[in-house]
Design a protein around this motif. Structure first.
Motif, PDB file in Angstrom:
ATOM      1  N   GLN A   1      49.458  51.364  50.256  1.00 15.87           N
ATOM      2  CA  GLN A   1      48.300  52.238  50.212  1.00 15.87           C
ATOM      3  C   GLN A   1      47.223  51.743  49.259  1.00 15.87           C
ATOM      4  O   GLN A   1      46.114  52.254  49.261  1.00 15.87           O
ATOM      5  CB  GLN A   1      48.704  53.658  49.795  1.00 15.87           C
ATOM      6  N   ASN A   2      47.541  50.759  48.436  1.00 15.96           N
ATOM      7  CA  ASN A   2      46.602  50.377  47.380  1.00 15.96           C
ATOM      8  C   ASN A   2      46.109  48.942  47.539  1.00 15.96           C
ATOM      9  O   ASN A   2      46.747  48.000  47.070  1.00 15.96           O
ATOM     10  CB  ASN A   2      47.257  50.560  46.012  1.00 15.96           C
ATOM     11  N   ASN A   3      44.993  48.801  48.232  1.00 15.60           N
ATOM     12  CA  ASN A   3      44.343  47.502  48.306  1.00 15.60           C
ATOM     13  C   ASN A   3      43.288  47.362  47.211  1.00 15.60           C
ATOM     14  O   ASN A   3      42.702  46.307  47.052  1.00 15.60           O
ATOM     15  CB  ASN A   3      43.694  47.321  49.683  1.00 15.60           C
ATOM     16  N   ARG A   4      43.037  48.446  46.531  1.00 15.69           N
ATOM     17  CA  ARG A   4      42.128  48.388  45.396  1.00 15.69           C
ATOM     18  C   ARG A   4      42.518  49.454  44.386  1.00 15.69           C
ATOM     19  O   ARG A   4      43.172  50.440  44.723  1.00 15.69           O
ATOM     20  CB  ARG A   4      40.673  48.575  45.841  1.00 15.69           C
ATOM     21  N   TYR A   5      42.125  49.221  43.147  1.00 12.93           N
ATOM     22  CA  TYR A   5      42.401  50.151  42.062  1.00 12.93           C
ATOM     23  C   TYR A   5      41.097  50.406  41.306  1.00 12.93           C
ATOM     24  O   TYR A   5      40.159  49.604  41.366  1.00 12.93           O
ATOM     25  CB  TYR A   5      43.430  49.575  41.084  1.00 12.93           C
ATOM     26  N   ARG A   6      41.086  51.484  40.565  1.00 10.26           N
ATOM     27  CA  ARG A   6      39.908  51.775  39.765  1.00 10.26           C
ATOM     28  C   ARG A   6      39.759  50.758  38.629  1.00 10.26           C
ATOM     29  O   ARG A   6      40.751  50.338  38.038  1.00 10.26           O
ATOM     30  CB  ARG A   6      40.013  53.183  39.169  1.00 10.26           C
ATOM     31  N   CYS A   7      38.554  50.388  38.346  1.00 13.99           N
ATOM     32  CA  CYS A   7      38.253  49.523  37.210  1.00 13.99           C
ATOM     33  C   CYS A   7      38.097  50.410  35.983  1.00 13.99           C
ATOM     34  O   CYS A   7      37.145  51.181  35.877  1.00 13.99           O
ATOM     35  CB  CYS A   7      36.974  48.734  37.480  1.00 13.99           C
ATOM     36  N   ILE A   8      39.037  50.310  35.059  1.00 14.30           N
ATOM     37  CA  ILE A   8      39.020  51.159  33.869  1.00 14.30           C
ATOM     38  C   ILE A   8      37.847  50.840  32.953  1.00 14.30           C
ATOM     39  O   ILE A   8      37.262  51.722  32.323  1.00 14.30           O
ATOM     40  CB  ILE A   8      40.353  51.021  33.100  1.00 14.30           C
ATOM     41  N   ASN A   9      37.497  49.553  32.868  1.00 15.11           N
ATOM     42  CA  ASN A   9      36.419  49.142  31.968  1.00 15.11           C
ATOM     43  C   ASN A   9      35.375  48.316  32.723  1.00 15.11           C
ATOM     44  O   ASN A   9      35.418  47.079  32.720  1.00 15.11           O
ATOM     45  CB  ASN A   9      36.981  48.337  30.796  1.00 15.11           C
ATOM     46  N   PRO A  10      34.422  48.971  33.376  1.00 13.53           N
ATOM     47  CA  PRO A  10      33.404  48.247  34.151  1.00 13.53           C
ATOM     48  C   PRO A  10      32.462  47.413  33.298  1.00 13.53           C
ATOM     49  O   PRO A  10      31.671  46.625  33.833  1.00 13.53           O
ATOM     50  CB  PRO A  10      32.645  49.371  34.878  1.00 13.53           C
ATOM     51  N   ASP A  11      32.514  47.568  31.965  1.00 10.41           N
ATOM     52  CA  ASP A  11      31.665  46.770  31.081  1.00 10.41           C
ATOM     53  C   ASP A  11      32.162  45.340  30.920  1.00 10.41           C
ATOM     54  O   ASP A  11      31.449  44.485  30.379  1.00 10.41           O
ATOM     55  CB  ASP A  11      31.571  47.428  29.701  1.00 10.41           C
ATOM     56  N   ILE A  12      33.389  45.079  31.360  1.00  8.33           N
ATOM     57  CA  ILE A  12      33.946  43.733  31.248  1.00  8.33           C
ATOM     58  C   ILE A  12      33.171  42.784  32.157  1.00  8.33           C
ATOM     59  O   ILE A  12      33.083  43.002  33.374  1.00  8.33           O
ATOM     60  CB  ILE A  12      35.445  43.729  31.612  1.00  8.33           C
ATOM     61  N   GLN A  13      32.633  41.733  31.572  1.00  8.80           N
ATOM     62  CA  GLN A  13      31.817  40.776  32.322  1.00  8.80           C
ATOM     63  C   GLN A  13      32.631  39.590  32.846  1.00  8.80           C
ATOM     64  O   GLN A  13      32.268  38.991  33.864  1.00  8.80           O
ATOM     65  CB  GLN A  13      30.686  40.257  31.440  1.00  8.80           C
ATOM     66  N   GLN A  14      33.710  39.251  32.131  1.00 12.66           N
ATOM     67  CA  GLN A  14      34.474  38.088  32.561  1.00 12.66           C
ATOM     68  C   GLN A  14      35.922  38.153  32.085  1.00 12.66           C
ATOM     69  O   GLN A  14      36.187  38.344  30.900  1.00 12.66           O
ATOM     70  CB  GLN A  14      33.844  36.802  32.033  1.00 12.66           C
ATOM     71  N   VAL A  15      36.838  38.031  33.032  1.00 13.72           N
ATOM     72  CA  VAL A  15      38.266  37.882  32.741  1.00 13.72           C
ATOM     73  C   VAL A  15      38.648  36.451  33.091  1.00 13.72           C
ATOM     74  O   VAL A  15      38.298  35.960  34.173  1.00 13.72           O
ATOM     75  CB  VAL A  15      39.115  38.878  33.563  1.00 13.72           C
ATOM     76  N   VAL A  16      39.364  35.787  32.199  1.00 14.00           N
ATOM     77  CA  VAL A  16      39.805  34.414  32.444  1.00 14.00           C
ATOM     78  C   VAL A  16      41.325  34.368  32.358  1.00 14.00           C
ATOM     79  O   VAL A  16      41.911  34.813  31.361  1.00 14.00           O
ATOM     80  CB  VAL A  16      39.203  33.427  31.421  1.00 14.00           C
ATOM     81  N   ILE A  17      41.955  33.854  33.387  1.00 15.96           N
ATOM     82  CA  ILE A  17      43.408  33.677  33.405  1.00 15.96           C
ATOM     83  C   ILE A  17      43.704  32.191  33.316  1.00 15.96           C
ATOM     84  O   ILE A  17      43.449  31.435  34.267  1.00 15.96           O
ATOM     85  CB  ILE A  17      44.050  34.264  34.679  1.00 15.96           C
ATOM     86  N   VAL A  18      44.212  31.752  32.178  1.00 19.00           N
ATOM     87  CA  VAL A  18      44.595  30.349  32.013  1.00 19.00           C
ATOM     88  C   VAL A  18      45.971  30.176  32.648  1.00 19.00           C
ATOM     89  O   VAL A  18      46.950  30.779  32.200  1.00 19.00           O
ATOM     90  CB  VAL A  18      44.635  29.953  30.525  1.00 19.00           C
ATOM     91  N   GLY A  19      46.029  29.375  33.694  1.00 19.98           N
ATOM     92  CA  GLY A  19      47.273  29.243  34.451  1.00 19.98           C
ATOM     93  C   GLY A  19      47.345  30.247  35.589  1.00 19.98           C
ATOM     94  O   GLY A  19      48.422  30.548  36.095  1.00 19.98           O
ATOM     95  N   GLY A  20      46.196  30.740  36.010  1.00 18.50           N
ATOM     96  CA  GLY A  20      46.160  31.760  37.056  1.00 18.50           C
ATOM     97  C   GLY A  20      46.560  31.277  38.431  1.00 18.50           C
ATOM     98  O   GLY A  20      46.756  32.084  39.339  1.00 18.50           O
ATOM     99  N   ALA A  21      46.700  29.961  38.609  1.00 15.50           N
ATOM    100  CA  ALA A  21      47.151  29.426  39.895  1.00 15.50           C
ATOM    101  C   ALA A  21      48.675  29.358  39.973  1.00 15.50           C
ATOM    102  O   ALA A  21      49.235  29.043  41.033  1.00 15.50           O
ATOM    103  CB  ALA A  21      46.561  28.029  40.129  1.00 15.50           C
ATOM    104  N   GLY A  22      49.338  29.663  38.855  1.00 15.27           N
ATOM    105  CA  GLY A  22      50.800  29.691  38.856  1.00 15.27           C
ATOM    106  C   GLY A  22      51.324  30.918  39.574  1.00 15.27           C
ATOM    107  O   GLY A  22      50.561  31.821  39.946  1.00 15.27           O
ATOM    108  N   ALA A  23      52.645  30.969  39.736  1.00 17.23           N
ATOM    109  CA  ALA A  23      53.252  32.040  40.534  1.00 17.23           C
ATOM    110  C   ALA A  23      52.947  33.424  39.968  1.00 17.23           C
ATOM    111  O   ALA A  23      52.420  34.296  40.675  1.00 17.23           O
ATOM    112  CB  ALA A  23      54.762  31.817  40.627  1.00 17.23           C
ATOM    113  N   LEU A  24      53.268  33.647  38.693  1.00 17.99           N
ATOM    114  CA  LEU A  24      53.003  34.953  38.089  1.00 17.99           C
ATOM    115  C   LEU A  24      51.513  35.126  37.815  1.00 17.99           C
ATOM    116  O   LEU A  24      50.979  36.237  37.913  1.00 17.99           O
ATOM    117  CB  LEU A  24      53.807  35.120  36.799  1.00 17.99           C
TER     118      LEU A  24
END
Length: 381
Positions: A89-112
């Motif tokens: 049922q959840n293809n999207r979730y609420r954005c708790i902090n819409p002020d966030i301009q950029q999230v960076v995931i180092v290693g984001g191409a890995g499995a987890l």
């Protein structure tokens, strides 16, 4: 056709019609839960609300009792249906902090890392992934310069080295890691970054579809108020958040991860050395032994580097494994002496230590074993 055959055919036809009705009901229910998911996404309500689920199950069990239907069967069906609806049922979730301009995931191409990236994307956050080949690119430096959150999601052996390269992040940026150990990464983050720091450990693997009903351990570092939005975001994704010190976490992981993985490794090594036919073993096994064998096989279907990193990373845990080896030898000596009474006495002593928890495990495991038997899990075909 005999009279009995005719009656049986009619009864089976009636059952088929009812089964078709069940499918239709599931479809109608799915449409409703999809609408529920949309409302939750708009309002920020958590996907998983334990109180609501508990009340629903209790109410339907009472209905089943009144109708002469097995309450346990009803609960099993509902839990399976609800688990499916949580994940669809959840293809999207609420954005708790819409002020966030950029999230960076180092290693984001890995499995987890991919799971984490997906969750942020479903909440509408701007997400970027940085891999080892990206460090020298000018745009990567610019990416970090405007980052509001950086999550390190690389293998354990690389975590501290990667963190040390993040010493020029904006002071407001939240720096986090998702490594399965916490003392060393948290200490390194606090030393390298002046801003908010938090250690996270999602207690699930990359095969999990998300955080629904999953535990995420949070080890506070610095500036808790600055990353409270992240904690609330994980709750919105359905996670159960457990706060812990880094030291308490690592002590627990020595038992939950290191000891269990090493024990399973040795069990697998012994099976390989003795070389029994695995399919034959499953034929002779009850559901609980098939489950145990499945957990051994599961380990060896995954990355050896991952488990080597977990086990070898903290030499302090080796003493725990040595004590386990000693106790195994002590138990074996009872067999060599033929001292059955001493074995029984030891069994009772250990059982007393487990106390009521052992009884709860006995009850809870029955449902799991019934499902394993229903599915004929890992039987020889």
């Amino acid at each position: 056709m005999t009279d009995h055959s005719s009656k049986l055919a009619a009864l089976r036809s009636g059952i088929d019609e009812l089964d078709a009705e069940l499918v239709s009901l599931l479809s109608r229910r799915a449409k409703l839960t999809t609408q529920v998911g949309q409302i939750k996404a708009e309002t920020g309500m958590p996907v998983y609300v334990p109180e609501r689920e508990k009340e629903l199950i209790a109410s339907r069990r009472a209905d089943a009792e009144a109708a002469g239907v097995s309450p346990d069967l009803t609960e099993d069906l509902l839990r399976r249906i609800m688990r499916e609806s949580y994940h669809t049922q959840n293809n999207r979730y609420r954005c708790i902090n819409p002020d966030i301009q950029q999230v960076v995931i180092v290693g984001g191409a890995g499995a987890l890392g991919k799971v984490i990236v997906s969750l942020f994307e479903k909440s509408g956050y701007p997400v970027a992934v940085v891999e080892k080949d990206d460090w020298s690119k000018p745009e990567t430096e610019q990416l970090f310069a405007r980052a509001d959150l950086v999550i390190v999601a690389v293998p354990i052996t690389l975590t501290e080295a990667v963190i040390k390269q993040l010493d020029a992040l904006p002071e407001h940026c939240v720096l986090a890691d998702i490594t399965s150990i916490k003392v060393k990464p948290l200490t390194t983050m606090l030393a390298c970054h002046k801003g908010p720091v938090v250690g996270l450990h999602p207690m699930f693997g990359p095969d999990a579809p998300g955080m629904i009903k999953q535990v995420v351990v949070v080890c506070d570092g610095r500036g808790e108020a600055s990353y409270q939005w992240l904690i609330e975001q994980m709750r919105t994704w359905g996670a159960t958040v457990h706060h812990s010190t880094a030291e308490e976490h690592d002590r627990a992981m020595a038992f939950i991860q290191v000891m269990r993985h090493f024990n399973t490794f040795v069990y697998g090594a012994h099976l390989q050395g003795e070389n029994p036919d695995l399919e034959t073993l499953t034929v002779f096994s009850s559901p609980i032994y098939r489950l145990e064998l499945a957990m051994v096989g599961r380990l060896f279907a995954q990355s050896p580097q991952l488990y080597a990193d977990i086990i070898f990373n903290n030499p302090d845990n080796f003493a725990l494994l040595k004590r386990f080896h000693e106790r195994f030898g002590q138990a074996l000596s009872l067999l060599e002496k033929g001292d059955k009474q001493a074995f029984i006495d030891e069994f009772d002593r250990i059982g007393s230590w487990f106390g009521d928890y052992a009884k709860k495990c006995l009850v809870d495991s029955k449902q799991l074993l019934l499902k394993a038997d229903d599915d004929e899990m890992l039987r020889k075909n």
